[in-house]
Design an enzyme around this catalytic site. Structure first.
Site: not given
Length: 302
Positions: A283, A277, A223, A274
Site C-alpha cells: 500500500e 498507509k 482506481e 505514501e
C-alpha cells in the site's frame, strides 16, 4: 469460472457515479505520506504532466484552494456517511459552494469501499446530497449516485489486476496481468477473447450489472495501479512491472474493452508513494512520483 463469479471475486466496487465522457487519464492524490509537496506544488505537477483529472479522498480546504483556476477536473470523496444524511445541505455549503466558480467539480463519490452495516446508508446519503446540489443550482453539473440507470449515471469501480494476480497463488500469468504478450487467452460465452486481465475484470463487472438489470450502465475505473515494491509474490512488485502496467493501462483504456468499445475513463492510484498507509506493505508503494522531490518513480507518459 463464469464472468459473474469473476466479478464477485476480482472487482472492488466504490460507491459513486460519473458522466460517460472520457476526457483524460486521471490520478488519485493521496496524502498519507511524510515530506509530500504542498498542495500548490502538487497541482502544478499535475498540470506540467498533462494530468487533467484528480481524485481527492476528502474535501480538503487546502487542496481545493490550490485547485482554483487550474482547470483540473476533480472527484471529491464524501466519506462521513452519518454527517451527510444528517445535513447534506451543510456539506454542500461548506465544501462545494465556496469553490464552485473556479474549481471544476466533476463528481462526488459517496463513501469509499463501504462494507457491512454502513452499506444501507449509501442510497439515502446519495439522494440527500443530490437534492442539496439541485437546491444549490448544481444538480446538472455534479453527479452523485451509484448504479442508477434511470438518471444516466455510470458506476465507479476499483479494478486492480495486481490484487487478482497476487491472490491467485500462481494461477494467473504475470504477463496476462501486465498487458504483455501471453499464452493465456480467456474465452467468454459471448465469443469474446480476452488477452489481458484488466479487460476480463472490467467486462466481468459489466456482465454482473447486466444480470441486475443495468445493461445500459457504463463504468468508470476509479482506481487501478501496480505497486513498485513492498510485496511478497516472488518479485512482481518491481519498478519495471509498475511502469509496464501503468503505461500499458494508459495506452489501452482509450480503446475500451471487448464487451464495450467506448473509451474507459480511468484514474491511476496514486500520485505519490505514501509511507504512512496502513495494511499490506505494498500500500505504501503505488506512487508515480516521489514526494520528497516530485521526481518520477519511473518514466511514464500521459
Amino acid at each position: 469460472m463464469s464472468m459473474l463469479t469473476a466479478a464477485a471475486l476480482l472487482v472492488g466496487v466504490l460507491a459513486a457515479s460519473v458522466p460517460t465522457a472520457v476526457q483524460s487519464i486521471g490520478v488519485c492524490y493521496g496524502t498519507h505520506g511524510t515530506g509530500l509537496p504542498s498542495a500548490a506544488d502538487v497541482v502544478q505537477l499535475y498540470r506540467s504532466n498533462g494530468i487533467a483529472g484528480m481524485r481527492i479522498y476528502s474535501p480538503d480546504t487546502t487542496i481545493l484552494g490550490a485547485l482554483r483556476g487550474s482547470g483540473i477536473a476533480v472527484i471529491v470523496d464524501a466519506t462521513n456517511l452519518d454527517a451527510l444524511v444528517a445535513d447534506a445541505p451543510g456539506w454542500v455549503q461548506a465544501n462545494v459552494l465556496p469553490y464552485k466558480d473556479d474549481v471544476s467539480f466533476k463528481y462526488i463519490a459517496v463513501g469509499n469501499e463501504v462494507e457491512g452495516a454502513n452499506t444501507h446508508k449509501i442510497l439515502p446519503d446519495m439522494q440527500s446530497l443530490s437534492d442539496a446540489l439541485s437546491v444549490a443550482g448544481l444538480g446538472g453539473s455534479i453527479k452523485v449516485s451509484t448504479f442508477l440507470a434511470g438518471n444516466g449515471s455510470p458506476l465507479l469501480a476499483n479494478i486492480y489486476p495486481y490484487f487478482a494476480y497476487r491472490d491467485a497463488n500462481g494461477a494467473i500469468d504475470l504477463n496476462f496481468a501486465l498487458f504483455q504478450p501471453s499464452n493465456t487467452v480467456v474465452h467468454d460465452d459471448g465469443g469474446r477473447d480476452y488477452t489481458n486481465l484488466f479487460d476480463a475484470m472490467a467486462d466481468a463487472m459489466y456482465s454482473a450489472m447486466e444480470k441486475e438489470g443495468g445493461s445500459g450502465v457504463p463504468i468508470v475505473v476509479s482506481e487501478s495501479g501496480w505497486p513498485s515494491g513492498g510485496g511478497s509474490t516472488g518479485g512482481a512488485e518491481t519498478v519495471e512491472n509498475a511502469r509496464t502496467y501503468n503505461q500499458n493501462l494508459i495506452n489501452h483504456v482509450g480503446n475500451g474493452t471487448p464487451k464495450r468499445s467506448a473509451p474507459l475513463e480511468t484514474y491511476i492510484f496514486a500520485m505519490f508513494n505514501e509511507n504512512q498507509k496502513t495494511g499490506d506493505e505494498t500500500e505504501k508503494h503505488f506512487g508515480l512520483f516521489n514526494g520528497s522531490d516530485k521526481s518520477p518513480v519511473y518514466p511514464i507518459s500521459f
